[in-house]
Design an enzyme around this catalytic site. Structure first.
Site, short mmCIF file in Angstrom:
data_model
loop_
_atom_site.label_atom_id
_atom_site.label_comp_id
_atom_site.label_asym_id
_atom_site.label_seq_id
_atom_site.Cartn_x
_atom_site.Cartn_y
_atom_site.Cartn_z
N CYS A 150 6.84 1.85 1.99
CA CYS A 150 6.35 0.46 2.06
C CYS A 150 7.47 -0.57 2.04
O CYS A 150 7.53 -1.46 2.89
CB CYS A 150 5.32 0.21 0.97
SG CYS A 150 5.97 0.20 -0.71
N HIS B 57 3.71 -1.65 -4.54
CA HIS B 57 3.39 -1.54 -3.11
C HIS B 57 3.55 -2.91 -2.48
O HIS B 57 3.34 -3.94 -3.13
CB HIS B 57 1.96 -1.03 -2.90
CG HIS B 57 1.66 -0.74 -1.46
ND1 HIS B 57 2.20 0.34 -0.80
CD2 HIS B 57 0.90 -1.39 -0.54
CE1 HIS B 57 1.78 0.35 0.45
NE2 HIS B 57 0.99 -0.70 0.64
N HIS C 170 1.27 -2.38 6.80
CA HIS C 170 2.01 -1.74 5.72
C HIS C 170 2.10 -0.23 5.98
O HIS C 170 1.41 0.31 6.84
CB HIS C 170 1.34 -2.01 4.37
CG HIS C 170 -0.01 -1.36 4.21
ND1 HIS C 170 -0.38 -0.68 3.09
CD2 HIS C 170 -1.08 -1.29 5.06
CE1 HIS C 170 -1.62 -0.21 3.23
NE2 HIS C 170 -2.06 -0.57 4.41
#
Length: 342
Positions: free
Chosen positions: A258, A306, A318
Site C-alpha cells: 500500500c 493502510h 490502493h
C-alpha cells in the site's frame, strides 16, 4: 486493509451450509479464533473469514514495520559509510601532520640544542644569527600550531570512529528487526492462506467475490480534477498501476504494497515520499475527508497501517492485500484516520 470487505450474501439455507463447511475449516477456525471445534458451522465459517481479515490486517501492520526497519537500515548504512570515509580522510590528515612535525623535529635536532645567548656571543655575524633565530621562533610557532591542530583532528577522528561504530551496531540491530518483521509477515500470510485453503471451494469463491468490491469496473470520474499539477501526475501514475499485484514490501514498478504504491506514484510526479504509511500521513497538509481532492492520501485505521490515494467521486485506488490486484474501492471501505494533501 481487509476489514473493509463487504459481508458475503448467500442464498444457502442453514441445512445446506452444514454440509458444505468442512471439518478442517472448523478446526482451523477454532485454532485461530479460539472458537470450539463443535461450534455452529455457519458461525465457524464467518469466524474463519473474520480470522483471515484479521491476519491480513496484522500482516500489513508487520509489513509497514518491515518497511520502516528497511528504511532505517538504508539510512544507517549511509551514516556508517560517511563516518568511515570521514575517519579515513581524518587519518590521512593526521599522517600528513605527523610527517610535518617529524620533519620539524629533525631539523631542530640537526641544528643542535646550544643555548641561544651563547650562540649569539660566539656568532661572527650577529645580524645573520638574529635573522635565523627569528626564523626558528616562527618555525616553533608553526610547530606548536600544527601540534594543536593534530590534537584537534585526532579528537575528531576518534569521535567519528565512535559514530561509525554506533551506526554499524544500530545497523545490525535493524537488520535483525527487518528479518523479524519479515518472518512475522510471512507467518501471518501463511496462516491466512492455510485457513482459506481449509474452506470448501464454494466458500473460498464467495470470500474472493466479497473482496472484489468494484475492481472489475472503473467508477465514473467524469469532471474530477486534481488540485495541483503534481497531484495530477500522481493520479495518472496510480491509474497506470491498476491491475498490478499486491506484493508486500514492494514499491514498484511491477508490484506494490500500500505505501509502496503511494511512494511510487508520487515519485513519477517528482515528489519524494517516505516509505511507510505512518510517515506518509504527515508528508503534507491534513484536510477533512469532506474536502478530499484527487491525489490526496487517505490513511486507514488508528495506526495508519493502510493507505490509498483518493481519485474522486468517493473512490480510492490502493493495493489491498496479498492475492488482490491494485484496484478501486470506496473511500469509506475502512475507518479513515486522516487525509493528507501533498
Amino acid at each position: 486493509m481487509v476489514s473493509h470487505r463487504r459481508p458475503t450474501q448467500s442464498g444457502l439455507n442453514r441445512s445446506v451450509r452444514v454440509t458444505v463447511v468442512s471439518a478442517a475449516a472448523a478446526t482451523a477456525a477454532a485454532t485461530l479464533t479460539g472458537a470450539p471445534a463443535s461450534a455452529d458451522p455457519k458461525d465457524t465459517r464467518e469466524s474463519a473469514k473474520a480470522a483471515v481479515d484479521r491476519l491480513y490486517a496484522e500482516a500489513e501492520q508487520a509489513t509497514e514495520r518491515y518497511n520502516e526497519a528497511g528504511e532505517r537500515v538504508a539510512r544507517l548504512r549511509g551514516e556508517a559509510d560517511r563516518a568511515q570515509d570521514a575517519a579515513a580522510r581524518g587519518q590521512e590528515t593526521i599522517n600528513r601532520m605527523r610527517n610535518s612535525l617529524g620533519a620539524m623535529a629533525g631539523a631542530q635536532y640537526r641544528t643542535g640544542s646550544i643555548d641561544p645567548a651563547l650562540a649569539l656571543l660566539l656568532s661572527s655575524d650577529p645580524d645573520t644569527y638574529l635573522e635565523r633565530a627569528a626564523a626558528l621562533d616562527r618555525a616553533g610557532a608553526r610547530q606548536a600550531l600544527t601540534l594543536d591542530k593534530l590534537r584537534h583532528v585526532q579528537r575528531g577522528v576518534a569521535q567519528t570512529r565512535a559514530e561509525a561504530t554506533r551506526a554499524l551496531t544500530e545497523l545490525e540491530r535493524n537488520r535483525a528487526a527487518v528479518t523479524r518483521h519479515k518472518r512475522a509477515v510471512e507467518a501471518k500470510l501463511r496462516q491466512a492462506r492455510q485457513l482459506l485453503d481449509s474452506l470448501p471451494a464454494e466458500d473460498r469463491a464467495s470470500f474472493d467475490r466479497a473482496s472484489r468490491s468494484g475492481r472489475d469496473a472503473a467508477p465514473d470520474l467524469t469532471g474530477v480534477a486534481p488540485g495541483s499539477g503534481r497531484a495530477a501526475s500522481a493520479v495518472s501514475a496510480v491509474h497506470r498501476a491498476l491491475g498490478k499485484p499486491y506484493v508486500w514490501g514492494a514499491n514498484g514498478p511491477s508490484g506494490f504494497d500500500c505505501s509502496g504504491l503511494m511512494q511510487w506514484a508520487y515519485a513519477q510526479a517528482g515528489v519524494s515520499l517516505p516509505r511507510t504509511s505512518q510517515a506518509q500521513r504527515y508528508a503534507g497538509r491534513m484536510v477533512p475527508l469532506s474536502q478530499a481532492q484527487p491525489g490526496d492520501l487517505v490513511a486507514y485505521r488508528a495506526d495508519a497501517s493502510h493507505i490509498g490515494m483518493y481519485v474522486g467521486n468517493g473512490q480510492v485506488i490502493h493495493a489491498p492485500y496479498p492475492g488482490a490486484a491494485i484496484r478501486y474501492d470506496p473511500v469509506g471501505m475502512m475507518p479513515v484516520s486522516s487525509v493528507t494533501r501533498i
